[in-house]
Design a protein around this motif. Structure first.
Motif, mmCIF file in Angstrom:
data_model
loop_
_atom_site.group_PDB
_atom_site.id
_atom_site.type_symbol
_atom_site.label_atom_id
_atom_site.label_comp_id
_atom_site.label_asym_id
_atom_site.label_seq_id
_atom_site.Cartn_x
_atom_site.Cartn_y
_atom_site.Cartn_z
ATOM 1 N N GLN A 118 -24.085 -25.693 -67.215
ATOM 2 C CA GLN A 118 -24.682 -25.145 -66.000
ATOM 3 C C GLN A 118 -23.791 -25.506 -64.815
ATOM 4 N N TYR A 125 -23.036 -25.443 -60.538
ATOM 5 C CA TYR A 125 -23.771 -25.468 -59.269
ATOM 6 C C TYR A 125 -22.852 -25.092 -58.109
ATOM 7 N N GLU A 155 -39.181 -25.237 -55.813
ATOM 8 C CA GLU A 155 -38.822 -25.368 -57.226
ATOM 9 C C GLU A 155 -39.154 -24.086 -57.985
ATOM 10 N N GLN A 156 -40.379 -23.599 -57.788
ATOM 11 C CA GLN A 156 -40.843 -22.495 -58.625
ATOM 12 C C GLN A 156 -40.416 -21.120 -58.114
ATOM 13 N N LYS A 157 -40.378 -20.942 -56.787
ATOM 14 C CA LYS A 157 -40.048 -19.613 -56.254
ATOM 15 C C LYS A 157 -38.564 -19.436 -55.997
ATOM 16 N N GLY A 166 -36.079 -21.525 -57.400
ATOM 17 C CA GLY A 166 -35.238 -22.173 -58.410
ATOM 18 C C GLY A 166 -34.657 -23.505 -57.971
ATOM 19 N N ASN A 216 -34.042 -27.520 -57.353
ATOM 20 C CA ASN A 216 -34.026 -28.667 -58.259
ATOM 21 C C ASN A 216 -34.327 -29.914 -57.426
ATOM 22 N N GLY A 242 -29.762 -23.147 -55.330
ATOM 23 C CA GLY A 242 -28.622 -22.337 -55.773
ATOM 24 C C GLY A 242 -28.155 -21.388 -54.678
ATOM 25 N N GLN A 300 -30.097 -18.257 -53.622
ATOM 26 C CA GLN A 300 -31.434 -18.403 -53.036
ATOM 27 C C GLN A 300 -31.411 -19.070 -51.661
ATOM 28 N N CYS A 319 -39.909 -23.670 -71.968
ATOM 29 C CA CYS A 319 -39.242 -24.746 -71.239
ATOM 30 C C CYS A 319 -39.289 -26.031 -72.060
ATOM 31 N N CYS A 324 -42.415 -26.375 -67.378
ATOM 32 C CA CYS A 324 -41.139 -26.016 -66.752
ATOM 33 C C CYS A 324 -40.803 -26.924 -65.571
ATOM 34 N N SER A 325 -41.773 -27.715 -65.135
ATOM 35 C CA SER A 325 -41.523 -28.586 -63.985
ATOM 36 C C SER A 325 -40.723 -29.817 -64.399
#
Ligand SMILES: [Zn+2]
Length: 451
Positions: A50, A52, A78-80, A82, A84, A98, A101, A282, A305-306
Protein backbone atom coordinates in the motif's frame (compact mmCIF):
# COMPACT_ATOMS: atom_id res chain seq x y z
CA UNK A 1 6.48 -21.71 11.93
CA UNK A 2 8.42 -19.97 9.21
CA UNK A 3 6.28 -18.49 6.51
CA UNK A 4 7.40 -18.17 2.91
CA UNK A 5 8.94 -14.81 2.16
CA UNK A 6 6.67 -12.61 0.09
CA UNK A 7 7.80 -11.95 -3.46
CA UNK A 8 9.40 -8.54 -3.93
CA UNK A 9 7.00 -5.78 -4.89
CA UNK A 10 7.89 -5.42 -8.61
CA UNK A 11 7.34 -9.16 -9.13
CA UNK A 12 3.95 -8.99 -7.45
CA UNK A 13 3.02 -6.01 -9.55
CA UNK A 14 4.00 -7.91 -12.68
CA UNK A 15 1.98 -10.95 -11.60
CA UNK A 16 -0.93 -8.68 -10.89
CA UNK A 17 -0.70 -7.08 -14.33
CA UNK A 18 -0.56 -10.48 -15.99
CA UNK A 19 -3.51 -11.73 -13.93
CA UNK A 20 -5.51 -8.61 -14.71
CA UNK A 21 -4.66 -8.81 -18.41
CA UNK A 22 -5.62 -12.50 -18.53
CA UNK A 23 -8.88 -11.88 -16.75
CA UNK A 24 -9.71 -8.81 -18.82
CA UNK A 25 -9.10 -10.64 -22.10
CA UNK A 26 -11.02 -13.67 -20.83
CA UNK A 27 -13.96 -11.46 -19.94
CA UNK A 28 -13.73 -9.66 -23.29
CA UNK A 29 -13.83 -12.95 -25.15
CA UNK A 30 -16.87 -14.02 -23.20
CA UNK A 31 -15.16 -16.56 -20.95
CA UNK A 32 -16.21 -16.72 -17.35
CA UNK A 33 -13.56 -16.05 -14.70
CA UNK A 34 -12.85 -19.26 -12.83
CA UNK A 35 -12.24 -19.48 -9.10
CA UNK A 36 -8.48 -19.87 -9.40
CA UNK A 37 -8.18 -16.73 -11.46
CA UNK A 38 -10.45 -14.80 -9.16
CA UNK A 39 -8.47 -15.96 -6.13
CA UNK A 40 -5.14 -15.11 -7.74
CA UNK A 41 -6.41 -11.64 -8.38
CA UNK A 42 -7.75 -11.18 -4.86
CA UNK A 43 -4.54 -12.46 -3.27
CA UNK A 44 -2.33 -10.23 -5.37
CA UNK A 45 -4.35 -7.15 -4.55
CA UNK A 46 -3.90 -7.90 -0.85
CA UNK A 47 -0.16 -8.29 -1.15
CA UNK A 48 0.70 -5.26 -3.24
CA UNK A 49 2.35 -2.80 -0.87
CA UNK A 50 0.00 0.00 0.00
CA UNK A 51 1.42 3.41 -0.93
CA UNK A 52 0.63 6.74 0.67
CA UNK A 53 1.86 9.13 -2.02
CA UNK A 54 0.86 12.68 -1.12
CA UNK A 55 -1.40 11.46 1.64
CA UNK A 56 -1.33 14.09 4.38
CA UNK A 57 -1.14 13.67 8.13
CA UNK A 58 -3.42 16.12 9.92
CA UNK A 59 -3.79 17.14 13.53
CA UNK A 60 -7.30 18.36 14.31
CA UNK A 61 -8.03 20.14 17.58
CA UNK A 62 -11.32 20.81 19.36
CA UNK A 63 -13.06 17.71 18.09
CA UNK A 64 -14.95 17.42 21.37
CA UNK A 65 -17.07 20.42 20.35
CA UNK A 66 -18.09 18.65 17.15
CA UNK A 67 -18.74 15.51 19.19
CA UNK A 68 -21.17 17.52 21.28
CA UNK A 69 -23.00 18.29 18.05
CA UNK A 70 -23.19 14.50 17.50
CA UNK A 71 -20.52 14.54 14.79
CA UNK A 72 -17.91 11.83 15.48
CA UNK A 73 -15.18 13.49 13.43
CA UNK A 74 -12.68 10.61 13.47
CA UNK A 75 -15.31 8.07 12.54
CA UNK A 76 -16.63 10.19 9.67
CA UNK A 77 -13.15 10.85 8.29
CA UNK A 78 -12.32 7.15 8.61
CA UNK A 79 -15.48 5.79 7.03
CA UNK A 80 -16.43 8.47 4.49
CA UNK A 81 -13.03 9.75 3.45
CA UNK A 82 -10.89 6.63 3.90
CA UNK A 83 -8.90 8.31 6.66
CA UNK A 84 -6.47 6.36 8.80
CA UNK A 85 -6.63 7.38 12.46
CA UNK A 86 -3.16 7.58 13.99
CA UNK A 87 -4.10 8.91 17.37
CA UNK A 88 -7.19 10.20 19.08
CA UNK A 89 -7.15 11.68 22.55
CA UNK A 90 -8.94 14.25 24.64
CA UNK A 91 -7.05 17.11 22.96
CA UNK A 92 -6.64 16.23 19.31
CA UNK A 93 -7.04 13.75 16.49
CA UNK A 94 -4.14 12.76 14.21
CA UNK A 95 -5.37 11.27 10.96
CA UNK A 96 -3.89 10.64 7.52
CA UNK A 97 -6.02 11.28 4.46
CA UNK A 98 -5.31 9.94 0.97
CA UNK A 99 -4.50 12.40 -1.82
CA UNK A 100 -7.81 11.89 -3.63
CA UNK A 101 -9.89 12.69 -0.56
CA UNK A 102 -7.99 15.74 0.69
CA UNK A 103 -10.33 18.33 -0.82
CA UNK A 104 -13.53 16.63 0.27
CA UNK A 105 -12.19 16.04 3.77
CA UNK A 106 -11.17 19.71 3.99
CA UNK A 107 -14.69 20.78 3.02
CA UNK A 108 -16.12 18.52 5.68
CA UNK A 109 -13.86 20.09 8.31
CA UNK A 110 -14.73 23.60 7.11
CA UNK A 111 -18.41 22.79 7.46
CA UNK A 112 -17.70 21.65 11.02
CA UNK A 113 -15.68 24.83 11.64
CA UNK A 114 -12.62 22.71 12.39
CA UNK A 115 -9.08 23.39 11.29
CA UNK A 116 -6.40 20.86 10.45
CA UNK A 117 -2.74 21.46 11.12
CA UNK A 118 -0.70 19.60 8.49
CA UNK A 119 1.89 17.47 10.31
CA UNK A 120 3.11 15.91 7.07
CA UNK A 121 2.48 16.81 3.43
CA UNK A 122 3.38 13.34 2.24
CA UNK A 123 3.09 10.22 4.37
CA UNK A 124 4.86 8.12 1.73
CA UNK A 125 7.89 10.40 2.03
CA UNK A 126 7.97 9.65 5.78
CA UNK A 127 7.84 5.92 5.05
CA UNK A 128 10.59 6.23 2.42
CA UNK A 129 12.74 8.28 4.80
CA UNK A 130 12.37 5.67 7.51
CA UNK A 131 13.36 2.95 5.06
CA UNK A 132 16.39 4.83 3.69
CA UNK A 133 17.58 5.82 7.14
CA UNK A 134 17.69 2.14 8.08
CA UNK A 135 19.60 1.21 4.92
CA UNK A 136 22.15 3.99 5.49
CA UNK A 137 22.61 3.12 9.16
CA UNK A 138 23.34 -0.52 8.42
CA UNK A 139 25.35 -0.15 5.19
CA UNK A 140 28.91 -1.46 5.58
CA UNK A 141 31.48 1.32 5.66
CA UNK A 142 33.49 1.90 2.50
CA UNK A 143 36.32 -0.53 2.07
CA UNK A 144 34.72 -2.92 4.55
CA UNK A 145 32.85 -5.97 3.41
CA UNK A 146 29.81 -7.02 5.35
CA UNK A 147 30.63 -9.87 7.69
CA UNK A 148 28.32 -12.80 7.90
CA UNK A 149 28.49 -13.52 11.58
CA UNK A 150 27.17 -16.76 12.97
CA UNK A 151 25.64 -14.82 15.84
CA UNK A 152 22.18 -13.30 15.57
CA UNK A 153 22.01 -10.21 13.41
CA UNK A 154 20.30 -8.15 16.09
CA UNK A 155 21.11 -4.46 16.46
CA UNK A 156 19.25 -1.22 17.12
CA UNK A 157 20.24 0.75 14.03
CA UNK A 158 17.16 -0.41 12.17
CA UNK A 159 13.88 -2.29 12.64
CA UNK A 160 13.85 -6.06 12.20
CA UNK A 161 11.55 -8.73 10.87
CA UNK A 162 9.95 -11.26 13.20
CA UNK A 163 12.43 -14.03 12.44
CA UNK A 164 15.40 -11.87 13.42
CA UNK A 165 13.70 -11.00 16.70
CA UNK A 166 12.91 -14.66 17.39
CA UNK A 167 16.48 -15.69 16.50
CA UNK A 168 17.70 -13.13 19.05
CA UNK A 169 15.42 -14.64 21.70
CA UNK A 170 16.74 -18.13 20.92
CA UNK A 171 20.29 -16.86 21.14
CA UNK A 172 19.66 -15.42 24.60
CA UNK A 173 18.15 -18.71 25.70
CA UNK A 174 21.16 -20.71 24.50
CA UNK A 175 23.65 -18.29 26.08
CA UNK A 176 21.94 -18.42 29.48
CA UNK A 177 20.39 -21.89 29.64
CA UNK A 178 20.28 -21.90 33.44
CA UNK A 179 18.21 -18.77 33.93
CA UNK A 180 16.36 -18.31 30.64
CA UNK A 181 13.35 -20.21 29.41
CA UNK A 182 11.73 -19.67 26.02
CA UNK A 183 8.00 -20.38 25.76
CA UNK A 184 5.90 -20.75 22.64
CA UNK A 185 2.56 -19.92 24.18
CA UNK A 186 0.39 -20.27 21.08
CA UNK A 187 -0.08 -19.55 17.41
CA UNK A 188 -1.71 -16.73 15.50
CA UNK A 189 -4.46 -16.96 12.89
CA UNK A 190 -1.77 -17.10 10.20
CA UNK A 191 0.17 -19.78 12.08
CA UNK A 192 3.04 -17.74 13.51
CA UNK A 193 4.39 -18.59 16.97
CA UNK A 194 3.75 -16.37 19.97
CA UNK A 195 6.93 -16.31 22.05
CA UNK A 196 7.75 -15.25 25.59
CA UNK A 197 11.13 -15.31 27.37
CA UNK A 198 11.46 -15.80 31.09
CA UNK A 199 14.61 -14.67 32.86
CA UNK A 200 14.91 -15.71 36.48
CA UNK A 201 17.36 -17.07 39.00
CA UNK A 202 14.49 -18.22 41.18
CA UNK A 203 11.14 -18.44 39.38
CA UNK A 204 9.30 -19.89 42.37
CA UNK A 205 10.09 -17.13 44.81
CA UNK A 206 11.02 -13.95 42.99
CA UNK A 207 8.49 -11.23 42.27
CA UNK A 208 7.48 -11.02 38.63
CA UNK A 209 7.46 -8.30 36.01
CA UNK A 210 5.83 -8.70 32.58
CA UNK A 211 6.85 -6.62 29.57
CA UNK A 212 5.23 -6.74 26.15
CA UNK A 213 5.49 -4.92 22.86
CA UNK A 214 4.02 -4.94 19.41
CA UNK A 215 0.34 -5.23 20.31
CA UNK A 216 -0.23 -2.72 17.53
CA UNK A 217 1.46 -3.71 14.28
CA UNK A 218 2.59 -0.31 13.00
CA UNK A 219 4.25 0.78 16.26
CA UNK A 220 7.63 -0.63 15.23
CA UNK A 221 9.53 1.25 17.91
CA UNK A 222 7.79 -0.95 20.49
CA UNK A 223 9.33 -4.36 19.60
CA UNK A 224 12.62 -2.51 19.00
CA UNK A 225 12.44 -1.13 22.54
CA UNK A 226 11.42 -4.39 24.19
CA UNK A 227 14.25 -6.30 22.49
CA UNK A 228 16.59 -3.53 23.67
CA UNK A 229 15.35 -4.02 27.23
CA UNK A 230 16.18 -7.70 26.84
CA UNK A 231 19.64 -6.76 25.60
CA UNK A 232 20.20 -4.31 28.47
CA UNK A 233 19.31 -7.01 30.97
CA UNK A 234 21.33 -9.84 29.50
CA UNK A 235 24.42 -8.07 28.20
CA UNK A 236 25.32 -7.26 31.78
CA UNK A 237 23.30 -9.70 33.86
CA UNK A 238 26.06 -10.60 36.33
CA UNK A 239 26.53 -6.95 37.28
CA UNK A 240 22.88 -5.95 37.48
CA UNK A 241 21.77 -4.56 40.85
CA UNK A 242 19.77 -6.77 43.21
CA UNK A 243 16.44 -5.13 42.34
CA UNK A 244 16.91 -6.30 38.75
CA UNK A 245 18.51 -9.70 39.29
CA UNK A 246 16.06 -10.40 42.07
CA UNK A 247 13.03 -10.35 39.76
CA UNK A 248 11.51 -12.84 37.37
CA UNK A 249 11.22 -11.10 33.99
CA UNK A 250 8.67 -12.18 31.39
CA UNK A 251 9.33 -10.55 28.04
CA UNK A 252 7.18 -10.74 24.91
CA UNK A 253 8.58 -8.42 22.23
CA UNK A 254 5.88 -9.05 19.61
CA UNK A 255 2.34 -9.83 20.75
CA UNK A 256 0.93 -9.34 17.25
CA UNK A 257 3.33 -11.09 14.82
CA UNK A 258 0.84 -11.37 11.93
CA UNK A 259 0.09 -7.66 12.01
CA UNK A 260 3.76 -6.78 12.46
CA UNK A 261 4.85 -8.74 9.40
CA UNK A 262 1.94 -7.36 7.37
CA UNK A 263 2.96 -3.83 8.30
CA UNK A 264 6.50 -4.64 7.13
CA UNK A 265 5.56 -6.22 3.81
CA UNK A 266 2.31 -4.63 2.74
CA UNK A 267 0.77 -1.79 4.71
CA UNK A 268 3.05 0.31 6.91
CA UNK A 269 0.07 1.77 8.77
CA UNK A 270 -1.64 -1.52 9.68
CA UNK A 271 -2.65 -1.62 13.37
CA UNK A 272 -4.70 -4.77 14.11
CA UNK A 273 -3.97 -8.48 13.88
CA UNK A 274 -4.92 -10.33 10.68
CA UNK A 275 -7.69 -12.67 11.75
CA UNK A 276 -10.67 -13.04 9.42
CA UNK A 277 -14.15 -11.96 10.43
CA UNK A 278 -17.24 -14.10 9.95
CA UNK A 279 -19.42 -11.21 8.92
CA UNK A 280 -17.14 -9.00 6.86
CA UNK A 281 -14.34 -9.07 4.30
CA UNK A 282 -12.34 -6.72 6.49
CA UNK A 283 -9.59 -8.42 8.46
CA UNK A 284 -8.20 -7.85 11.90
CA UNK A 285 -9.07 -7.10 15.50
CA UNK A 286 -7.55 -4.35 17.63
CA UNK A 287 -5.93 -6.55 20.29
CA UNK A 288 -5.81 -3.67 22.74
CA UNK A 289 -9.61 -3.49 22.63
CA UNK A 290 -10.07 -7.26 22.91
CA UNK A 291 -9.14 -7.90 26.56
CA UNK A 292 -11.89 -8.80 28.97
CA UNK A 293 -12.30 -5.49 30.75
CA UNK A 294 -14.90 -2.86 29.84
CA UNK A 295 -15.00 -4.72 26.54
CA UNK A 296 -18.31 -3.46 25.17
CA UNK A 297 -17.77 0.05 26.47
CA UNK A 298 -16.42 3.26 24.99
CA UNK A 299 -13.46 3.71 22.69
CA UNK A 300 -13.84 0.63 20.52
CA UNK A 301 -15.84 -0.32 17.47
CA UNK A 302 -18.23 -3.11 16.54
CA UNK A 303 -17.36 -2.61 12.87
CA UNK A 304 -14.79 -5.18 11.60
CA UNK A 305 -13.50 -2.59 9.12
CA UNK A 306 -12.61 -0.11 11.85
CA UNK A 307 -9.07 0.17 13.18
CA UNK A 308 -10.43 -0.16 16.71
CA UNK A 309 -12.63 -3.21 16.06
CA UNK A 310 -12.94 -4.98 19.41
CA UNK A 311 -13.59 -8.50 18.03
CA UNK A 312 -16.62 -10.75 18.31
CA UNK A 313 -16.22 -11.36 22.05
CA UNK A 314 -13.71 -10.66 24.86
CA UNK A 315 -10.43 -12.50 24.22
CA UNK A 316 -11.81 -13.81 20.92
CA UNK A 317 -8.30 -13.53 19.45
CA UNK A 318 -5.57 -16.14 19.85
CA UNK A 319 -3.05 -13.50 20.95
CA UNK A 320 -5.29 -12.11 23.68
CA UNK A 321 -6.46 -15.51 24.81
CA UNK A 322 -3.05 -17.12 25.26
CA UNK A 323 -1.47 -14.09 26.93
CA UNK A 324 -4.45 -13.88 29.28
CA UNK A 325 -4.18 -17.56 30.18
CA UNK A 326 -0.40 -17.47 30.52
CA UNK A 327 -0.52 -14.54 32.91
CA UNK A 328 -3.51 -15.80 34.89
CA UNK A 329 -1.51 -18.95 35.71
CA UNK A 330 1.37 -16.81 36.95
CA UNK A 331 -0.49 -14.10 38.80
CA UNK A 332 1.06 -15.04 42.14
CA UNK A 333 3.81 -12.47 42.82
CA UNK A 334 3.08 -10.64 39.55
CA UNK A 335 3.93 -7.08 40.55
CA UNK A 336 4.27 -5.20 37.27
CA UNK A 337 2.70 -5.15 33.83
CA UNK A 338 4.43 -2.90 31.29
CA UNK A 339 3.18 -2.58 27.73
CA UNK A 340 5.00 -0.51 25.10
CA UNK A 341 3.22 1.45 22.39
CA UNK A 342 3.76 4.55 20.32
CA UNK A 343 3.43 7.46 20.00
CA UNK A 344 3.01 10.43 22.35
CA UNK A 345 5.80 10.20 24.99
CA UNK A 346 3.58 9.27 27.91
CA UNK A 347 3.66 6.89 30.85
CA UNK A 348 0.04 6.22 31.76
CA UNK A 349 -1.72 4.06 34.33
CA UNK A 350 -5.30 2.80 34.95
CA UNK A 351 -8.00 3.26 34.41
CA UNK A 352 -8.58 3.62 30.71
CA UNK A 353 -12.03 2.01 30.53
CA UNK A 354 -13.66 4.36 33.02
CA UNK A 355 -13.09 7.91 34.22
CA UNK A 356 -11.84 6.84 37.63
CA UNK A 357 -8.35 6.62 39.11
CA UNK A 358 -7.11 3.46 40.77
CA UNK A 359 -6.99 3.72 44.57
CA UNK A 360 -3.20 3.76 44.70
CA UNK A 361 -2.93 6.32 41.89
CA UNK A 362 -0.59 8.50 43.97
CA UNK A 363 1.98 5.69 44.12
CA UNK A 364 1.74 5.05 40.38
CA UNK A 365 1.99 8.78 39.68
CA UNK A 366 5.10 9.08 41.86
CA UNK A 367 6.91 6.19 40.15
CA UNK A 368 5.79 7.54 36.77
CA UNK A 369 7.21 10.96 37.65
CA UNK A 370 10.53 9.40 38.66
CA UNK A 371 10.77 7.71 35.27
CA UNK A 372 9.90 11.00 33.54
CA UNK A 373 12.72 12.80 35.40
CA UNK A 374 15.27 10.09 34.68
CA UNK A 375 14.39 10.08 30.99
CA UNK A 376 14.87 13.85 30.84
CA UNK A 377 18.33 13.44 32.41
CA UNK A 378 19.36 10.61 30.11
CA UNK A 379 18.17 11.73 26.68
CA UNK A 380 16.59 15.14 27.17
CA UNK A 381 13.16 13.93 26.01
CA UNK A 382 10.01 15.22 27.64
CA UNK A 383 7.59 12.52 28.75
CA UNK A 384 4.44 12.97 30.78
CA UNK A 385 2.96 10.64 33.38
CA UNK A 386 -0.80 10.64 33.95
CA UNK A 387 -3.97 8.61 34.34
CA UNK A 388 -4.86 7.06 30.99
CA UNK A 389 -8.44 8.26 30.60
CA UNK A 390 -7.46 11.86 31.35
CA UNK A 391 -4.92 12.14 28.55
CA UNK A 392 -5.91 9.47 26.04
CA UNK A 393 -9.67 9.36 26.53
CA UNK A 394 -11.79 6.44 27.65
CA UNK A 395 -11.26 3.07 25.96
CA UNK A 396 -12.27 -0.41 27.09
CA UNK A 397 -10.63 -3.77 26.38
CA UNK A 398 -7.02 -2.73 27.05
CA UNK A 399 -4.36 -5.13 28.31
CA UNK A 400 -3.21 -2.70 31.01
CA UNK A 401 -6.63 -2.37 32.66
CA UNK A 402 -7.13 -6.12 32.37
CA UNK A 403 -3.91 -6.91 34.25
CA UNK A 404 -5.01 -4.68 37.13
CA UNK A 405 -8.69 -5.71 37.20
CA UNK A 406 -8.28 -9.45 36.64
CA UNK A 407 -4.91 -10.12 38.26
CA UNK A 408 -4.50 -7.29 40.74
CA UNK A 409 -1.12 -6.23 39.36
CA UNK A 410 0.16 -3.15 41.16
CA UNK A 411 2.54 -1.36 38.79
CA UNK A 412 0.60 -1.17 35.55
CA UNK A 413 1.87 1.20 32.87
CA UNK A 414 1.31 1.75 29.21
CA UNK A 415 4.33 3.52 27.79
CA UNK A 416 3.73 5.61 24.69
CA UNK A 417 7.20 5.97 23.18
CA UNK A 418 8.43 8.65 20.75
CA UNK A 419 7.57 10.87 19.16
CA UNK A 420 4.91 13.56 19.60
CA UNK A 421 3.67 13.69 16.02
CA UNK A 422 6.54 14.71 13.75
CA UNK A 423 6.95 11.20 12.38
CA UNK A 424 4.33 9.40 14.44
CA UNK A 425 4.56 5.64 13.87
CA UNK A 426 7.10 6.10 11.09
CA UNK A 427 9.96 7.00 13.43
CA UNK A 428 13.29 6.98 11.54
CA UNK A 429 15.71 4.31 12.79
CA UNK A 430 18.24 6.93 13.91
CA UNK A 431 15.93 7.55 16.90
CA UNK A 432 15.66 3.89 17.96
CA UNK A 433 18.56 3.80 20.42
CA UNK A 434 17.60 6.83 22.48
CA UNK A 435 13.92 5.90 22.44
CA UNK A 436 14.72 2.35 23.52
CA UNK A 437 16.88 3.75 26.31
CA UNK A 438 13.85 5.73 27.46
CA UNK A 439 11.80 2.52 27.46
CA UNK A 440 14.50 0.74 29.45
CA UNK A 441 14.54 3.62 31.95
CA UNK A 442 10.85 3.04 32.68
CA UNK A 443 11.43 -0.70 33.22
CA UNK A 444 14.42 -0.01 35.46
CA UNK A 445 12.48 2.52 37.52
CA UNK A 446 9.54 0.16 38.00
CA UNK A 447 11.88 -2.71 38.94
CA UNK A 448 13.38 -0.49 41.61
CA UNK A 449 9.93 0.46 42.89
CA UNK A 450 9.02 -3.22 43.28
CA UNK A 451 12.18 -3.53 45.37
ZN1 LIG B 1 -0.60 1.07 20.42
Amino acid sequence: MTLPRPAPAPLLLLLQLIATATITSALASGQIMNNTQAMAMALDVNEIPQRYDEAQLWRIYNISEAMQRQVPVGQVLEQKFGGNIWKENSKFLDISIGKEQLKAARSFLDAQRLDAQVLSENVQALIDEEHLDGINATAPEQGQRSKKAARSSMHWKDYHDLETIYAFMREIRSKFPNIVRLYTIGQTAEGRDLKVLRISENPREYKKIWIDGGIHAREWISPATVTFILYQLMSNWENQPAHIRGLTWYIMPVMNPDGYEYSRTTNRLWRKNRSPSRRSNCLGVDLNRNFDIGWAGYGSSTNPCSDTYRGSSPASEAETKVVTEFLAKRKYNLEAYLTYHSYGQMIVYPWAYKAVKVKDASVLQRVGNTAVQRIAQKTGSTYQSAVTHEVLGIAGGGSDDWSRAALGVKYVYTVELRDRGTYGFVLPPKFIKDTALEGWTVAETVAQAIG
